[in-house]
Design a protein around this motif. Structure first.
Motif, PDB file in Angstrom:
ATOM      1  N   ASN A  29       0.790  -0.981   0.133  1.00  0.00           N
ATOM      2  CA  ASN A  29      -0.406  -0.046   0.003  1.00  0.00           C
ATOM      3  C   ASN A  29       1.129   1.054   0.402  1.00  0.00           C
ATOM      4  O   ASN A  29       0.575   2.606   0.033  1.00  0.00           O
ATOM      5  N   GLN A  78       1.288   4.790   2.790  1.00  0.00           N
ATOM      6  CA  GLN A  78       0.757   3.643   3.222  1.00  0.00           C
ATOM      7  C   GLN A  78      -1.338   3.928   3.086  1.00  0.00           C
ATOM      8  O   GLN A  78      -2.638   4.184   4.056  1.00  0.00           O
ATOM      9  N   GLY A  79      -1.323   3.515   2.200  1.00  0.00           N
ATOM     10  CA  GLY A  79      -3.336   3.458   1.674  1.00  0.00           C
ATOM     11  C   GLY A  79      -4.048   5.063   1.441  1.00  0.00           C
ATOM     12  O   GLY A  79      -4.909   5.452   0.669  1.00  0.00           O
ATOM     13  N   LYS A  80      -3.146   5.879   1.253  1.00  0.00           N
ATOM     14  CA  LYS A  80      -3.414   7.644   1.122  1.00  0.00           C
ATOM     15  C   LYS A  80      -2.602   7.541  -0.233  1.00  0.00           C
ATOM     16  O   LYS A  80      -1.545   7.405  -0.747  1.00  0.00           O
ATOM     17  N   THR A  88     -16.464   0.813  -4.679  1.00  0.00           N
ATOM     18  CA  THR A  88     -15.118   0.495  -3.390  1.00  0.00           C
ATOM     19  C   THR A  88     -16.211   1.073  -1.670  1.00  0.00           C
ATOM     20  O   THR A  88     -15.848   1.517  -1.010  1.00  0.00           O
ATOM     21  N   THR A  89     -17.124   2.719  -1.847  1.00  0.00           N
ATOM     22  CA  THR A  89     -17.697   2.939  -1.289  1.00  0.00           C
ATOM     23  C   THR A  89     -19.296   3.072  -1.213  1.00  0.00           C
ATOM     24  O   THR A  89     -19.568   2.816  -2.607  1.00  0.00           O
ATOM     25  N   LYS A 138     -15.494   0.359   1.428  1.00  0.00           N
ATOM     26  CA  LYS A 138     -16.355   1.090   2.817  1.00  0.00           C
ATOM     27  C   LYS A 138     -17.628   1.630   2.477  1.00  0.00           C
ATOM     28  O   LYS A 138     -18.281   1.779   1.896  1.00  0.00           O
ATOM     29  N   ALA A 181      -8.185   8.572   0.450  1.00  0.00           N
ATOM     30  CA  ALA A 181      -7.657   6.941   0.462  1.00  0.00           C
ATOM     31  C   ALA A 181      -7.400   6.691  -1.608  1.00  0.00           C
ATOM     32  O   ALA A 181      -8.196   7.591  -1.899  1.00  0.00           O
ATOM     33  N   ASP A 187      -8.238   4.684  -3.069  1.00  0.00           N
ATOM     34  CA  ASP A 187      -9.228   3.977  -3.664  1.00  0.00           C
ATOM     35  C   ASP A 187      -9.233   4.890  -5.187  1.00  0.00           C
ATOM     36  O   ASP A 187      -9.804   5.662  -5.637  1.00  0.00           O
ATOM     37  N   ILE A 198      -8.682  -0.623  -3.300  1.00  0.00           N
ATOM     38  CA  ILE A 198      -9.265   0.072  -2.183  1.00  0.00           C
ATOM     39  C   ILE A 198      -8.305   0.283  -0.630  1.00  0.00           C
ATOM     40  O   ILE A 198      -7.706  -0.616  -0.554  1.00  0.00           O
ATOM     41  N   ASP A 199      -7.994   1.815  -0.756  1.00  0.00           N
ATOM     42  CA  ASP A 199      -7.197   2.034   0.783  1.00  0.00           C
ATOM     43  C   ASP A 199      -5.637   1.757   0.282  1.00  0.00           C
ATOM     44  O   ASP A 199      -4.882   1.150   1.169  1.00  0.00           O
ATOM     45  N   GLN A 246      -5.121  -1.421  -1.910  1.00  0.00           N
ATOM     46  CA  GLN A 246      -4.771  -2.601  -2.286  1.00  0.00           C
ATOM     47  C   GLN A 246      -6.015  -2.692  -3.160  1.00  0.00           C
ATOM     48  O   GLN A 246      -6.418  -2.781  -3.020  1.00  0.00           O
TER      49      GLN A 246
END
Length: 423
Positions: free
Chosen positions: A7, A46-48, A150-151, A182, A383, A385, A411-412, A414
């Motif tokens: 990530n 880190q997922g962002k 994703t959301t 999400k 995020a 995504d 997503i995040d 990943q």
């Protein structure tokens, strides 16, 4: 091929990246307004999302700092993960019988009076264990991910008493905790007047607001309170004090509005609801009211397809200056398809919506309907995504009306879907 995704990485080159940022939140959109970054890269940490820009400098940065660099070997278009702002994904049973009856000429209300409709799903859902509801919900979330969503907003509403509504919302919470998706949860205990509650609608709504709402707030089981304002469900007058109690406890509001008759959208605007959803029956009066408000109009083309009725007047809403989102309404009765991109593309063709209006309707503007400031956008601080579609022209996505799906879904940061990945 991208494998073993971390990530923290840089990915590219992406033929076209449409971050869906800096677009007006309401009114008509032209395709020329879409921000498009060609030969783009996305840096994730880190997922962002840390940076979106041209690939060459991002690639050089990754090499200089020994970051994982995922170099794409074919053309891709990047878009934010879709936001589905109205679903009923947690339920038990099937309503295939209802669908067959509708196609044989029976109306939605006739089927409901004969024992079908929402109450049929309530009966089947009450008979389904929380564990089974959770597993089925997780599987539907996986299907959403496969389609690029994703959301997801998810409603209760098939319990219609305190115990069973809690069971549904606990299943939604448990499923969300076990999924990368999400999830925004909504309590729709005011979906229908339950047949086994022998007092008045006002007494039912008072009981729910006094007994259920405080539990939802203390256990963080729902973000929003929803109600079906319709002749076959609850009137605006009955829902007004119900919503007032929700506001006191700090819940956001949304309304099933103007599906068959008008009145719900006016209540949504009056009570400051984040969204008014359905709107197939809205007239020029309701369109003007929504256009002057902060309430997002949410079109649900899946319900129109499932019921065989007209669409939300999306073109008129946009031209009047309203904020328009598009959602799937995935539910076991009126909208069992659950394919957001397909439905949005079909609505675009029927209502003559630009690509920009369709894509915004299932990304940034859908996020606005849920009060999510950074969802539905690829931007620094949000995020990570996002979706990668196997094409070099974003117009192919709506052109293929849901048949062109993303190869990659992040997503995040990943990769929850990659090429040849089986559900």
């Amino acid at each position: 091929m991208v494998t073993d995704m971390e990530n923290t990485f840089v990915i590219g080159p992406i033929s076209q990246c449409l971050p869906m940022t800096n677009l007006p939140g309401r009114g008509a959109l032209r395709d020329e307004q879409l921000p498009i970054i060609e030969q783009a890269g996305i840096r994730v940490d880190q997922g962002k999302v840390i940076e979106v820009g041209h690939f060459d400098p991002l690639s050089a940065f990754a090499k200089a700092n020994q970051l994982p660099l995922h170099q794409l070997e074919r053309p891709y278009v990047a878009l934010p993960g879709w936001v589905d702002a109205h679903t009923h994904l947690c339920f038990g049973g099937s309503r295939a019988r209802d669908y067959a009856l509708r196609n044989s000429g029976k109306s939605y209300l006739e089927i409901a009076k004969a024992g079908g409709g929402i109450w049929d799903t309530v009966t089947q859902t009450r008979a389904t264990s929380k564990a089974q509801l959770t597993e089925d919900f997780i599987n539907r979330l996986k299907r959403c991910q496969h389609l690029g969503v994703t959301t997801v907003e998810v409603k209760s509403g098939y319990g219609l008493n305190v115990e069973e509504e809690l069971k549904l919302l606990e299943a939604i919470q448990a499923g969300a905790e076990r999924s990368a998706s999400k999830v925004v949860s909504s309590c729709l205990a005011a979906h229908l007047m339950p047949k086994d509650f022998l007092e008045s609608p006002e007494a039912y709504l008072k009981m729910i607001s006094q007994e259920l709402f405080p539990i939802l707030k203390s256990r963080n089981l729902a973000d929003r309170i929803d109600a079906f304002v319709e002749e076959s469900a609850f009137s605006a007058e009955q829902i007004r004090p119900y919503f007032a109690e929700a506001i006191k406890l700090g819940f956001d509001l949304t309304v099933h509005a103007d599906q068959f008759t008008t009145g719900g959208s006016a209540l949504a605007v009056e009570m400051g609801a984040r969204s008014a959803d359905h709107l197939e029956a809205s007239t020029a009066k309701e369109i003007a009211l929504l256009a002057k408000s902060n309430t997002v109009a949410v079109a649900l083309p899946g319900a129109s397809l499932g019921l065989g009725c007209g669409y939300t007047p999306a073109r008129a809403l946009l031209d009047a200056g309203a904020a328009l989102a598009i959602a799937s309404d995935w539910n076991p009765g009126s909208a069992p398809m659950g394919h957001l991109l397909l439905q949005a593309a079909v609505l675009g063709a029927a209502e003559k919506l630009s690509n920009a209006e369709v894509l915004a309707g299932i990304s940034c503007r859908a996020a606005d309907a849920l009060g999510l400031e950074t969802a539905g956008r690829i931007q620094a601080g949000a995020a990570a995504d996002f979706l990668l579609f196997p094409t070099d022209d974003y117009r192919e996505i709506t052109y293929h009306q849901g048949q062109l799906l993303p190869d990659y879904v992040f997503i995040d940061g990943q990769a929850v879907k990659q090429p040849n990945h089986e559900l």
